[in-house]
Design an enzyme around this catalytic site. Sequence first.
Site, PDB file in Angstrom:
ATOM      1  N   CYS A 388      43.790  36.361  26.734  1.00 57.64           N
ATOM      2  CA  CYS A 388      44.851  36.446  25.733  1.00 57.64           C
ATOM      3  C   CYS A 388      44.523  37.515  24.690  1.00 57.64           C
ATOM      4  CB  CYS A 388      45.118  35.069  25.127  1.00 57.64           C
ATOM      5  SG  CYS A 388      46.820  34.923  24.555  1.00 57.64           S
ATOM      6  N   HIS A 514      46.124  31.638  29.782  1.00 52.32           N
ATOM      7  CA  HIS A 514      44.896  30.873  29.520  1.00 52.32           C
ATOM      8  C   HIS A 514      44.437  30.125  30.773  1.00 52.32           C
ATOM      9  CE1 HIS A 514      44.740  31.340  25.113  1.00 52.32           C
ATOM     10  NE2 HIS A 514      46.033  31.541  25.267  1.00 52.32           N
ATOM     11  N   GLU A 516      41.628  28.987  31.450  1.00 59.20           N
ATOM     12  CA  GLU A 516      40.684  27.898  31.139  1.00 59.20           C
ATOM     13  C   GLU A 516      41.385  26.539  31.067  1.00 59.20           C
ATOM     14  OE1 GLU A 516      41.822  30.140  29.057  1.00 59.20           O
ATOM     15  OE2 GLU A 516      41.911  29.453  26.980  1.00 59.20           O
TER      16      GLU A 516
HETATM   17  N1  GLN Z   1      47.299  36.494  18.692  1.00 64.00           N
HETATM   18  C1  GLN Z   1      47.708  36.908  19.986  1.00 64.00           C
HETATM   19  C2  GLN Z   1      49.181  36.648  20.242  1.00 64.00           C
HETATM   20  O1  GLN Z   1      49.779  35.824  19.606  1.00 64.00           O
HETATM   21  C3  GLN Z   1      46.844  36.241  21.056  1.00 64.00           C
HETATM   22  C4  GLN Z   1      47.007  34.760  21.115  1.00 64.00           C
HETATM   23  C5  GLN Z   1      45.907  34.057  21.877  1.00 64.00           C
HETATM   24  O2  GLN Z   1      44.829  34.603  22.076  1.00 64.00           O
HETATM   25  N2  GLN Z   1      46.145  32.805  22.264  1.00 64.00           N
HETATM   26  O3  GLN Z   1      49.743  37.260  21.110  1.00 64.00           O
END
Ligand code: GLN
Length: 543
Positions: A388, A514, A516
């Site tokens: 992310c 994600h 994970e």
């Molecule tokens: N801050 C970034 C976004 O909102 C990444 C979010 C995250 O790592 N879950 O796109």
Amino acid sequence: MSGKQKTPKYIFVTGGVTSSLGKGIIASSLAKLLQARGLSVTIQKLDPYLNVDPGTLNPYEHGECYVTDDGAETDLDLGHYERFLNVRTSQINNVTTGRIYYNVLNKERKGEFLGKTVQVIPHITDEIKRNILDLGETGKYDIIITEIGGCVGDIESLPFLESVRQLKWDLGEHNMLTIHLTLIPYLTSAGELKTKPTQHSVKQLQEAGLQPDILVCRTEHSLPIDLKRKIALFCNVDVRSVIEAKDARTIYDVPLLMEKEKLDQRVLYMLDIYNDREADLGEWKRFLGRLKNPVAQVEIGLIGKYVELKDAYKSIIESFIHAGAENECKVRIKWIHSENLSPENIQEKLDGLDGVLVAPGFGERGIEGKISAVRYVRENNIPFFGICLGMQMAVIEFARNVLGLENAHSTEMEPDTDHPVIDLMESQQSVSIKGGTMRLGAYECALKEGSLAKRIYQRNSISERHRHRWEFNNTFREDFEKNGIVISGTNTENNLVEIIELQNHPFFLGVQFHPELKSTVLEPHPIFVHFVKAAMEYASNKV
Ligand code: GLN
């Protein structure tokens, strides 16, 4: 499984004496044992705080926010439930006091209680009971385990306990039971295990109208039978219902320890469920065998800004445990605070690592440290995995140092940047409310033929969970692709970039989702498995 609707039985898990005794692990372990006997089980968590969900909480408060397929932002215990049971959860598996009040107050505004005074009893308790019983209404489960967050005695958890008390009458005998998790401290100076805190905590439960049916006692030392008898006598339970939960080497040992203590048998007996099947834990034991007998070892740097609180990265840690066991490799995690990294010290800080993971996150703090780390691993052929925000940092690093786009940035941190390689998603531009408004939950992603991602997943299309507002800016796509970045995963509906990788690098992968959140004991996530493999290869080439 037959399509027949099931009538579930309910188990409530409360906690006393202190928090952090591991109610989630006990609930998950019991669920695992019941599942291994062929029963269909789910777990629900009731959280006593007033936030409508944990999505708006800083990870320092309650650790990671766990996201389900249906896009619910939930407590990290749901991660344990999924990892142990290999069964998906959803919004209904996590309810907070905030959500209960929110629902009741909305009904009040709509006039649903017209003429009535709205009160904790019965309106709040009815709403709590509805949320518990709704899971049963699905007809999918034989057993529903509901974990009540917090400790007995907390003002906040009283309406939950009152609801459980009422359910005893609604559901009838043998259809529900209460397990109380408590602590038996060992006083070194006296050389003794002490039962008094447990007695007091049970008294507090009794004051709320609840008599626990089973006590699970966390302890550093084995409980002698005499002590169990004493606990039984003072707490008004059968001695066979006093279960020892001794500290375990790994949380994944707990189902076996609970089996040894016959917790599952006791529960089945008290719920009047006839089941003479042996729990089938073969695969679970094979996983434990691999976990405890690694033949290799790697060290992975985990770069994040919440590293002081390991719970902020709970699912990542567990994914490494699953992937390590799969590879018969011990994965040691070196926690690296992104704020402490700079181009000057990066070599020294990352020295000796076999792989680097740049973690998810929000906001500006520690960003430049993450970018320095990506540059170092890209240039030195060290396996890299960005999740992310970690993927977004890899995009920024490449833009700045390979494409020559000076000061390229994400508009999250630098709204006026000349090169917004990461930009706010169009769907987010009109969003002003914070709670529950990110791009959340499972979305499909198509994989590119011949890519690393395709080799890892061995499929054309995948579904992964998301939690973000920003995305790769497609106006820069060509420039990236011409210079060595492979866009190997995209959402075909809106062309959103989901996976990037680097040509001519042993393992360099950034994902907008994600992974994970989907790794379980029985199904370790393929990206983590392959990342650990790449780290093992890197380690063996070093010597
Ligand atoms: N801050 C970034 C976004 O909102 C990444 C979010 C995250 O790592 N879950 O796109």
